[in-house]
Design an enzyme around this catalytic site. Structure first.
Site, PDB file in Angstrom:
ATOM      1  N   SER A 247       0.832  -1.196   0.000  1.00  0.00           N
ATOM      2  CA  SER A 247       0.000   0.000   0.000  1.00  0.00           C
ATOM      3  C   SER A 247       0.868   1.247   0.000  1.00  0.00           C
ATOM      4  O   SER A 247       2.086   1.162   0.053  1.00  0.00           O
ATOM      5  CB  SER A 247      -0.913   0.001   1.231  1.00  0.00           C
ATOM      6  OG  SER A 247      -0.133   0.189   2.388  1.00  0.00           O
ATOM      7  N   LYS A 248       0.209   2.391  -0.005  1.00  0.00           N
ATOM      8  CA  LYS A 248       0.935   3.653  -0.121  1.00  0.00           C
ATOM      9  C   LYS A 248       2.012   3.830   0.913  1.00  0.00           C
ATOM     10  O   LYS A 248       3.057   4.426   0.661  1.00  0.00           O
ATOM     11  CB  LYS A 248      -0.029   4.851  -0.020  1.00  0.00           C
ATOM     12  CG  LYS A 248      -1.084   4.911  -1.058  1.00  0.00           C
ATOM     13  CD  LYS A 248      -2.449   4.524  -0.489  1.00  0.00           C
ATOM     14  CE  LYS A 248      -2.821   3.106  -0.867  1.00  0.00           C
ATOM     15  NZ  LYS A 248      -3.652   2.348  -0.029  1.00  0.00           N
ATOM     16  N   ARG A 249       1.761   3.332   2.102  1.00  0.00           N
ATOM     17  CA  ARG A 249       2.757   3.573   3.139  1.00  0.00           C
ATOM     18  C   ARG A 249       4.062   2.828   2.896  1.00  0.00           C
ATOM     19  O   ARG A 249       5.041   3.012   3.593  1.00  0.00           O
ATOM     20  CB  ARG A 249       2.183   3.245   4.515  1.00  0.00           C
ATOM     21  CG  ARG A 249       2.079   1.789   4.818  1.00  0.00           C
ATOM     22  CD  ARG A 249       1.178   1.526   6.019  1.00  0.00           C
ATOM     23  NE  ARG A 249       0.551   0.230   5.880  1.00  0.00           N
ATOM     24  CZ  ARG A 249       1.202  -0.902   6.154  1.00  0.00           C
ATOM     25  NH1 ARG A 249       2.428  -0.870   6.590  1.00  0.00           N
ATOM     26  NH2 ARG A 249       0.602  -2.057   5.980  1.00  0.00           N
ATOM     27  N   GLY A 251       5.636   3.296   0.200  1.00  0.00           N
ATOM     28  CA  GLY A 251       6.367   4.096  -0.773  1.00  0.00           C
ATOM     29  C   GLY A 251       5.656   4.069  -2.109  1.00  0.00           C
ATOM     30  O   GLY A 251       4.436   4.073  -2.156  1.00  0.00           O
TER      31      GLY A 251
END
Length: 478
Positions: A247-249, A251
């Site tokens: 997911s986005k976290r 990167g």
RNA sequence: GCCCCCAUCGGCUAGUGGCCUAGGCCUCCGCCCUUUCAAGGCGGCAACACGGGUUCGAAUCCCGUUGGGGGUACCA
């Protein structure tokens, strides 16, 4: 000779940036279609009107184009087929295969938490299925607008032979009647998705493993409308370094980010193909054509894989080296233009410099730092300068190099190398000792393209001036 | 809670009962390249989750445990 024509599809929901996981799914479908001479259908699942945006559709189209994933039919949109979903649902109600459900969200929640408490599976009780006409009328009079649920026969089990996982089975009693049409008359994914696949005569549904457990419900739709069933193949998930769903976290996860960082589409395609699939025990670097030729579903791995940026980076370097010099130059120029780099304004210079950096870069974004000194004044890296200043042999190295270079008649890499090696012999300094300070003098760094080629491109006057300039530091600082 | 999926080096993987004292690639570490290095070459560290079976023989088959993941919505 082709047995049954393969028809696959890629149905993203346009609710955000195209994720690398979705891109991998698109890629596998594309590879399978191209490998088998089949057809790839593109469709946007935009029934979630609150979250779907036209920008996301454009973005997805651009990413697919960049990746070189083309399709044969579509793109279609589910919002174009709303009437179809509604009329099919009504027909199923008329046939007794579906029914209106008047339960409110609160009632459903209450039911669920009650079952939760009893350790039962969280399936719908089916209470609205047994409503009398009078009860229905009463709900209607209360102003309740019903959703439509498909009857899911609780007897027996649903079994599929997953193309990459083998036999998977579910107890039908644990499924429950599910909603196919919301109370606002829009279809749910569980309904629209199989209906569209049926309409497009899809033969193989290749999608992420996160959709595996929705298969029984979708198969129920196929059965309810009497359509032939496709083969299913559930691809392994792509995980982040912490083994959680990517997911986005973690990167960069949108394909566009990699494009913007100067990755080659072929490298991204090659890398994505390798998460969950392999050709054999030793082949890693493959072109798009090789991938198409070699891709088979039999070699898709069922276990999830971690997205490893370091390997992508390395692979990108490999693909950069695979490019012809001309192609490398144009990719580089395109990247510089896209980035709005100041160097983009000097295309002739970019073309001259490109050949001497092609062997060293891993990402196009490294170019500016790596070869910027050939485009304008040097920017000295303090650390690099200090290494020279701390080197007792540096003054002698710089002076002998300067003297030798001054004598070079034809300023080309070959003559420059000859002169500098001559300087080594004269001074008795090892090449690494003599060349190091020269490199820092002209590039300002300890890491740069080939020294002789760099000197040639810099030109005699500028080269000598930079060497002399660094030499002067010893006078003032030494 | 319930259901489903998965399980080989730090990561991606090869391996479908004997060829495995487990192979390749990335990372990391070391060395080399009479040019630094992020390029190239060479080398090194490092794995069959655990416990039971089955078998002459198991990383490979079966069962269980553990661990991880996914689902369980009027999201897709």
């Amino acid at each position: 000779m082709p047995n049954e024509a393969v028809r696959v599809r890629f149905p993203p929901s346009p609710t955000g940036l195209l994720h690398v996981g979705s891109a991998r799914t698109a890629l596998y479908n594309w590879l399978y279609a191209r490998h088998t001479g089949g057809v790839l259908v593109l469709r946007f699942e935009d029934t979630d009107r609150a979250r779907s945006t036209p920008e996301a559709i454009d973005q997805a189209l651009r990413v697919l184009e960049w990746l070189g994933i083309d399709w044969d039919e579509g793109p279609t949109r589910q919002t174009e087929r709303m009437d179809e979903y509604v009329s099919t649902a009504e027909r199923l109600v008329a046939d007794g295969r579906a029914y209106p459900c008047y339960c409110t969200a609160e009632e459903l929640d209450a039911e669920r938490s009650e079952r939760q408490k009893q350790g039962l599976p969280l399936t719908y009780s089916g209470r609205c299925r047994r409503l009398t006409d009078a009860e229905r009328r009463k709900f209607e009079e209360e102003g309740r607008t019903p959703a439509i649920r498909l009857v899911f026969d609780p007897a027996g089990e649903t079994v599929i032979e997953d193309v990459i996982r083998g036999v998977v089975r579910w107890d039908n009693a644990l499924q429950g009647d599910f909603i196919i049409l919301r109370s606002d008359r829009t279809p749910t994914y569980q309904f629209a998705n199989p209906l569209d696949d049926i309409a497009a005569s899809i033969t193989h549904v290749l999608r992420g493993e996160d959709l595996l457990s929705s298969t029984p419900r979708q198969l129920a739709v196929y059965r309810a409308v009497g359509a032939p069933e496709p083969r299913f193949g559930h691809l392994p998930m792509i995980l982040g370094p912490d083994k959680k769903k990517l997911s986005k976290r973690h990167g960069a996860v949108s394909v566009e980010e990699f494009r913007d960082r100067g990755y080659l589409a072929d490298a991204v395609v090659n890398y994505l193909a390798l998460i969950g699939w392999s050709f054999d025990d030793r082949t890693t670097v493959m072109t798009r054509d090789e991938l198409v030729e070699r891709f088979t579903l039999e070699r898709v791995n069922p276990s999830p894989g971690v997205f490893d940026e370091a390997k992508l980076e390395w692979l990108n370097g490999e693909h950069l080296r695979l490019l012809t010099p001309g192609r490398f130059t144009s990719e580089l120029q395109r990247y510089l233009d896209l980035e709005g780099s100041a160097l983009a304004a000097q295309p002739e210079r970019v073309a001259e410099v490109a050949p001497i950096v092609q062997e060293k870069l891993r990402e196009l974004s490294q170019f500016e730092g790596f070869a910027g000194f050939l485009f304008g004044p040097v920017e000295y890296d303090e650390e690099a300068v200090r290494r020279v200043v701390d080197d007792p042999d540096a003054p002698r190295a710089l002076e002998s190099a300067r003297a030798a270079l001054e004598q070079v008649a034809d300023w080309d890499a070959e003559a420059i190398e000859e002169a500098l090696r001559g300087a080594c012999e004269e001074t008795g300094l090892k090449p690494r000792v003599l060349f190091g300070p020269v490199r820092v003098a002209i590039s300002g760094r300890t890491v740069a393209p080939g020294l002789f080629e760099s000197l040639q491109l810099l030109g005699r006057d500028e080269s000598l001036a930079r060497i002399a300039a660094l030499g002067r530091r010893f006078v003032t600082e030494g």
